[in-house]
Write an enzyme that holds these catalytic residues in place. Structure first.
Site, short mmCIF file in Angstrom:
data_model
loop_
_atom_site.label_atom_id
_atom_site.label_comp_id
_atom_site.label_asym_id
_atom_site.label_seq_id
_atom_site.Cartn_x
_atom_site.Cartn_y
_atom_site.Cartn_z
N LEU A 110 36.11 29.57 48.66
CA LEU A 110 35.69 30.81 49.31
C LEU A 110 34.22 31.00 48.99
O LEU A 110 33.72 30.51 47.97
CB LEU A 110 36.46 32.01 48.75
CG LEU A 110 37.94 32.13 49.07
CD1 LEU A 110 38.53 33.34 48.35
CD2 LEU A 110 38.17 32.25 50.57
N ASP A 111 33.53 31.74 49.84
CA ASP A 111 32.15 32.10 49.51
C ASP A 111 32.16 32.81 48.16
O ASP A 111 33.09 33.56 47.84
CB ASP A 111 31.58 33.05 50.57
CG ASP A 111 31.40 32.39 51.92
OD1 ASP A 111 31.48 31.15 51.99
OD2 ASP A 111 31.20 33.13 52.90
N ARG A 112 31.13 32.60 47.39
CA ARG A 112 31.02 33.18 46.05
C ARG A 112 31.25 34.68 46.06
O ARG A 112 31.87 35.24 45.17
CB ARG A 112 29.65 32.84 45.47
CG ARG A 112 29.38 33.46 44.13
CD ARG A 112 28.01 33.15 43.59
NE ARG A 112 27.05 33.03 44.67
CZ ARG A 112 25.94 32.32 44.61
NH1 ARG A 112 25.65 31.68 43.52
NH2 ARG A 112 25.11 32.26 45.63
#
Length: 160
Positions: free
Chosen positions: A24-26
């Site tokens: 997932l995006d940070r």
């Protein structure tokens, strides 16, 4: 030392392997899929590569999306590749001027949801990179809330 992978290794105390299947995006939150063997990791990764896992997200975006389009599909290419994002506006809060949106992505491009919603003028709230007027102090309002796929071992359809 604080990564999800490390936390899973500590939780299982070495009794299981821990292999990261996707990311997932940070700044995003939500469900992550881990494998407990190299074989499981390979089979689950293959499901992602073949788009055989349905990925559901929820986001809070700036503006009244339901007023413009209560549901739809965003098909703008990203990085010269096909990108498909389906959405349905759930609620609108006039006090914060934000909409809650249910999202299903059919492809998995870099920052796909964030970029697509910025492109149609409804940036994800708290996104540090895309959009204007959508910054906040609470962080990005994007969460992976559902995964659905056929288990490569049992053949059973699993929903999380």
């Amino acid at each position: 030392h604080c990564s999800l992978l490390r936390q899973a290794e500590i939780f299982f105390r070495g009794s299981h392997g821990v292999f990261l299947i996707h990311r997932l995006d940070r700044e995003a939150s939500g469900l992550m899929l881990l494998g407990h063997s190299k074989n499981a990791a390979a089979k689950l990764s293959e499901l992602f590569q073949k788009n055989q896992i349905t990925k559901h997200y929820q986001a809070e975006v700036l503006g009244n999306l339901a007023h413009k389009s209560p549901s739809g599909t965003i098909t703008f290419p990203l990085d010269d590749k096909t990108a498909v994002t389906q959405f349905e506006a759930q609620t609108y809060n006039p006090d914060t001027q934000t909409s809650t949106v249910s999202i299903t992505i059919k492809t998995g491009r870099l920052h796909q949801i964030r970029r697509h919603f910025e492109m149609i003028g409804f940036p994800v709230m708290g996104d540090p990179r895309y959009g204007e007027g959508n910054k906040n102090s609470e962080g990005m309002k994007l969460s992976a809330v559902g995964l659905r796929f056929q288990c490569p071992f049992s053949g059973q359809v699993l929903s999380f």
